[in-house]
Design a protein around this motif. Sequence first.
Motif, PDB file in Angstrom:
ATOM      1  N   UNK A  56       0.821  -1.215   0.000  1.00  0.00           N
ATOM      2  CA  UNK A  56       0.000   0.000   0.000  1.00  0.00           C
ATOM      3  C   UNK A  56       0.854   1.264   0.000  1.00  0.00           C
ATOM      4  N   UNK A  57       1.829   1.428   0.907  1.00  0.00           N
ATOM      5  CA  UNK A  57       2.681   2.620   0.792  1.00  0.00           C
ATOM      6  C   UNK A  57       3.521   2.624  -0.482  1.00  0.00           C
ATOM      7  N   UNK A  78      -7.435  -9.299   1.413  1.00  0.00           N
ATOM      8  CA  UNK A  78      -8.080  -8.349   2.325  1.00  0.00           C
ATOM      9  C   UNK A  78      -8.789  -9.018   3.493  1.00  0.00           C
ATOM     10  N   UNK A  79      -8.298 -10.196   3.926  1.00  0.00           N
ATOM     11  CA  UNK A  79      -9.104 -11.010   4.831  1.00  0.00           C
ATOM     12  C   UNK A  79      -8.388 -11.506   6.088  1.00  0.00           C
ATOM     13  N   UNK A  80      -7.071 -11.375   6.201  1.00  0.00           N
ATOM     14  CA  UNK A  80      -6.359 -11.893   7.366  1.00  0.00           C
ATOM     15  C   UNK A  80      -5.525 -10.799   8.013  1.00  0.00           C
ATOM     16  N   UNK A  81      -4.432 -10.409   7.377  1.00  0.00           N
ATOM     17  CA  UNK A  81      -3.607  -9.339   7.943  1.00  0.00           C
ATOM     18  C   UNK A  81      -4.349  -8.010   8.009  1.00  0.00           C
ATOM     19  N   UNK A  82      -5.311  -7.823   7.132  1.00  0.00           N
ATOM     20  CA  UNK A  82      -6.055  -6.576   7.063  1.00  0.00           C
ATOM     21  C   UNK A  82      -7.530  -6.821   7.386  1.00  0.00           C
ATOM     22  N   UNK A  84     -11.141  -5.723   6.172  1.00  0.00           N
ATOM     23  CA  UNK A  84     -11.596  -5.149   4.894  1.00  0.00           C
ATOM     24  C   UNK A  84     -11.843  -3.648   4.955  1.00  0.00           C
ATOM     25  N   UNK A  85     -12.263  -3.137   6.117  1.00  0.00           N
ATOM     26  CA  UNK A  85     -12.483  -1.700   6.230  1.00  0.00           C
ATOM     27  C   UNK A  85     -11.204  -0.896   6.070  1.00  0.00           C
ATOM     28  N   UNK A  86     -10.075  -1.460   6.521  1.00  0.00           N
ATOM     29  CA  UNK A  86      -8.791  -0.786   6.354  1.00  0.00           C
ATOM     30  C   UNK A  86      -8.421  -0.708   4.872  1.00  0.00           C
ATOM     31  N   UNK A  87      -8.673  -1.791   4.149  1.00  0.00           N
ATOM     32  CA  UNK A  87      -8.399  -1.802   2.708  1.00  0.00           C
ATOM     33  C   UNK A  87      -9.306  -0.814   1.987  1.00  0.00           C
ATOM     34  N   UNK A  88     -10.578  -0.759   2.381  1.00  0.00           N
ATOM     35  CA  UNK A  88     -11.494   0.202   1.767  1.00  0.00           C
ATOM     36  C   UNK A  88     -10.982   1.629   1.955  1.00  0.00           C
ATOM     37  N   UNK A  89     -10.537   1.948   3.156  1.00  0.00           N
ATOM     38  CA  UNK A  89     -10.024   3.290   3.420  1.00  0.00           C
ATOM     39  C   UNK A  89      -8.737   3.562   2.641  1.00  0.00           C
ATOM     40  N   UNK A  90      -7.799   2.604   2.669  1.00  0.00           N
ATOM     41  CA  UNK A  90      -6.502   2.811   2.018  1.00  0.00           C
ATOM     42  C   UNK A  90      -6.649   3.015   0.523  1.00  0.00           C
ATOM     43  N   UNK A  91      -7.474   2.200  -0.117  1.00  0.00           N
ATOM     44  CA  UNK A  91      -7.586   2.317  -1.573  1.00  0.00           C
ATOM     45  C   UNK A  91      -8.497   3.463  -1.991  1.00  0.00           C
ATOM     46  N   UNK A  92      -9.414   3.871  -1.134  1.00  0.00           N
ATOM     47  CA  UNK A  92     -10.140   5.110  -1.403  1.00  0.00           C
ATOM     48  C   UNK A  92      -9.174   6.290  -1.395  1.00  0.00           C
ATOM     49  N   UNK A  93      -8.240   6.281  -0.445  1.00  0.00           N
ATOM     50  CA  UNK A  93      -7.238   7.345  -0.373  1.00  0.00           C
ATOM     51  C   UNK A  93      -6.346   7.342  -1.607  1.00  0.00           C
ATOM     52  N   UNK A 116       2.456 -16.723   9.879  1.00  0.00           N
ATOM     53  CA  UNK A 116       3.512 -16.174  10.720  1.00  0.00           C
ATOM     54  C   UNK A 116       2.968 -15.195  11.761  1.00  0.00           C
ATOM     55  N   UNK A 117       1.865 -14.527  11.447  1.00  0.00           N
ATOM     56  CA  UNK A 117       1.275 -13.562  12.372  1.00  0.00           C
ATOM     57  C   UNK A 117       0.233 -14.190  13.282  1.00  0.00           C
TER      58      UNK A 117
END
Length: 337
Positions: A56-57, A78-82, A84-93, A116-117
Amino acid sequence: MTIPLRLGYKASAEQFGPSELVDLAVAVEDAGFDSVFVSDHLQPWMHEGGHAPAAIPLLGAMGARTSRVLLGTSVLTPTFRYHPGVIAQAFATLGALYPERVILGVGTGESLNEVTLGMTWPDPPERFRRLKEALTIIDKLWSDERVTYEGEFYTVKDATIYDRPDTPVPVYIGAAGPAATRLAGRIADGFITTSGKDPALYTDTLLPALDEGLGKSGRTRDDVDTLIEVKVSYHPDPEEALERTRFWAPLALSPEEKMGIHDPIEMQRRAAELPIERVAKRFIVSSDPDEHVEKIAQIAGLGFRHLVFHDPGQDQAGFIERYQADILPRLRARLGA
């Protein structure tokens, strides 16, 4: 609407660090490629010499340094480390920063990136359900003013995405099986898969599944982008073209051989045991530009209009220069750009 022919570049975050990848995106745009797609890995396939910058960065930095190429993930989970709301915000940005240049490519994931996480790696049906639910949440957050959602896996309460692009970010679904491919046909703006497998997988399984999904949504292939990552090793020296595939030996492991492996060290150990002929099997390996173009044209002839080229070598600048001079003009002439 007919999707145009596009010739793209795979920026392999498993192999190169963030600064180099951003520089490569600039070089790719200058060379006339149409798109850059970035891997999203927490860990690389290979421990020695591997990289795993956050996608993302990285897309944000690429967008700031380029002005024309499409930028996307191939693919992000968009289903484990993230959430889905975080992905929605990041890609909207990202979409607001770089209008009509950003693509969200998603898939059901790899254990290499999640276990690993502390994630428990579920079976394929659950991973598929998680992906469907995640895409539902992302769509709601992009289209509705206020979202509350209680699902099987995720919860959203009184959520709003405040900064969105005027044109929604396209969502592409990556798939290697019929269920996710049908889903791409039903709801996505594009379909992503990879080359180098049995041709019957594309002609008898994936593309018919895509058409089935499109039919259910009242659409045709003219309404979606059909993207395939084309694995290529083009070099004037045939031996060098073959040897360059070595870093990507893990791709030659069967699903059974790499099932559940979460450690790049173990992945590298298993891949090191493979002969070079098997390692190179997924790639178009050639020193003849006409032969190279002919084999790529055969892949495009299956029904793909967005060809994203993945070269396995360390000298990516040399690959870009050779492709600009020898391959892109021939391809555009052959395929009718």
